[in-house]
Design a protein around this motif. Structure first.
Motif, PDB file in Angstrom:
ATOM      1  N   ARG A   1      33.743  58.209  41.943  1.00  0.00           N
ATOM      2  CA  ARG A   1      34.364  56.980  41.463  1.00  0.00           C
ATOM      3  C   ARG A   1      33.601  56.470  40.241  1.00  0.00           C
ATOM      4  NH1 ARG A   1      34.351  51.762  45.260  1.00  0.00           N
ATOM      5  NH2 ARG A   1      32.171  52.268  45.138  1.00  0.00           N
TER       6      ARG A   1
ATOM      7  N   ILE B   1      50.730  47.261  40.367  1.00  0.00           N
ATOM      8  CA  ILE B   1      49.272  47.432  40.279  1.00  0.00           C
ATOM      9  C   ILE B   1      48.863  47.585  38.814  1.00  0.00           C
ATOM     10  CG2 ILE B   1      47.337  48.946  40.840  1.00  0.00           C
ATOM     11  CD1 ILE B   1      48.889  49.631  43.479  1.00  0.00           C
TER      12      ILE B   1
ATOM     13  N   THR C   1      41.985  50.042  40.131  1.00  0.00           N
ATOM     14  CA  THR C   1      42.587  50.296  41.433  1.00  0.00           C
ATOM     15  C   THR C   1      42.848  51.789  41.580  1.00  0.00           C
ATOM     16  OG1 THR C   1      43.624  48.121  41.385  1.00  0.00           O
ATOM     17  CG2 THR C   1      44.510  49.699  42.958  1.00  0.00           C
ATOM     18  N   ARG C   2      42.320  52.364  42.658  1.00  0.00           N
ATOM     19  CA  ARG C   2      42.424  53.815  42.894  1.00  0.00           C
ATOM     20  C   ARG C   2      43.486  54.083  43.960  1.00  0.00           C
ATOM     21  NH1 ARG C   2      37.936  57.085  41.795  1.00  0.00           N
ATOM     22  NH2 ARG C   2      38.042  57.994  43.874  1.00  0.00           N
ATOM     23  N   VAL C   3      44.519  54.863  43.563  1.00  0.00           N
ATOM     24  CA  VAL C   3      45.630  55.147  44.468  1.00  0.00           C
ATOM     25  C   VAL C   3      45.837  56.656  44.572  1.00  0.00           C
ATOM     26  CG1 VAL C   3      48.093  54.781  44.927  1.00  0.00           C
ATOM     27  CG2 VAL C   3      46.751  52.963  43.840  1.00  0.00           C
TER      28      VAL C   3
ATOM     29  N   HIS D   1      37.025  56.469  48.300  1.00  0.00           N
ATOM     30  CA  HIS D   1      37.013  55.125  47.710  1.00  0.00           C
ATOM     31  C   HIS D   1      38.404  54.712  47.246  1.00  0.00           C
ATOM     32  CE1 HIS D   1      32.666  54.870  47.843  1.00  0.00           C
ATOM     33  NE2 HIS D   1      32.607  56.062  47.301  1.00  0.00           N
TER      34      HIS D   1
ATOM     35  N   ASP E   1      41.883  52.492  47.170  1.00  0.00           N
ATOM     36  CA  ASP E   1      42.435  51.165  47.415  1.00  0.00           C
ATOM     37  C   ASP E   1      43.752  51.299  48.175  1.00  0.00           C
ATOM     38  OD1 ASP E   1      40.534  49.347  46.004  1.00  0.00           O
ATOM     39  OD2 ASP E   1      41.047  50.688  44.353  1.00  0.00           O
ATOM     40  N   GLU E   2      44.438  52.426  47.928  1.00  0.00           N
ATOM     41  CA  GLU E   2      45.718  52.654  48.575  1.00  0.00           C
ATOM     42  C   GLU E   2      46.036  54.140  48.597  1.00  0.00           C
ATOM     43  OE1 GLU E   2      49.815  50.421  47.909  1.00  0.00           O
ATOM     44  OE2 GLU E   2      48.134  49.260  47.123  1.00  0.00           O
TER      45      GLU E   2
END
Length: 126
Positions: A18, A93, A24-26, A42, A44-45
């Motif tokens: 990361r 997002i 925002t990590r998807v 790590h 977020d979604e």
């Protein structure tokens, strides 16, 4: 340049560490990536619903010669209701800040994440 005018969308491999600039990590894969713990990812979604169908994914097999046809077929799949909702979630997002689309693909430049980035980028106003 303000981030609200030009949201930044990135494509990265879920196996990479990361970075502070990820925002925002998807994860946009249908299947959880092998060998990655939820802690290391790590995320977020995890938006499985935006991923290509199993049939399309198997047909494609990340063959670079099939990428253009894969991208065309995948953009068609993105028009179905379930995927449209997930795509709208990604747009929301991205409007709030940097969005990093994560994939387990060995080559993220010919992945569904790359198609999603292009789709999201072309849908922006500005």
């Amino acid at each position: 340049m303000t981030t609200s005018d030009y949201p930044r969308i990135r494509v990265r491999r879920v196996y990479d560490d990361r970075e502070a600039s990820d925002g925002t990590r998807v994860l946009v894969d249908r299947v959880w990536p092998r060998g990655v713990s939820k802690e290391h990812a790590h995320l977020d979604e995890w938006l499985k619903d935006v991923a290509p169908s199993t049939e399309l994914r198997r047909w494609y097999g990340h063959d670079p010669e099939r990428y253009d046809e894969f991208a065309r077929r995948y953009r068609e799949e993105l028009k179905d209701d379930t995927r449209t909702e997930a795509l709208d979630r990604l747009k929301d997002i991205a409007e709030k800040g940097t969005l990093t689309l994560l994939t387990a693909s060995k080559r993220d430049d010919i992945s569904q994440a790359a198609v999603l980035k292009k789709t999201l980028d072309s849908g922006r106003h500005g």
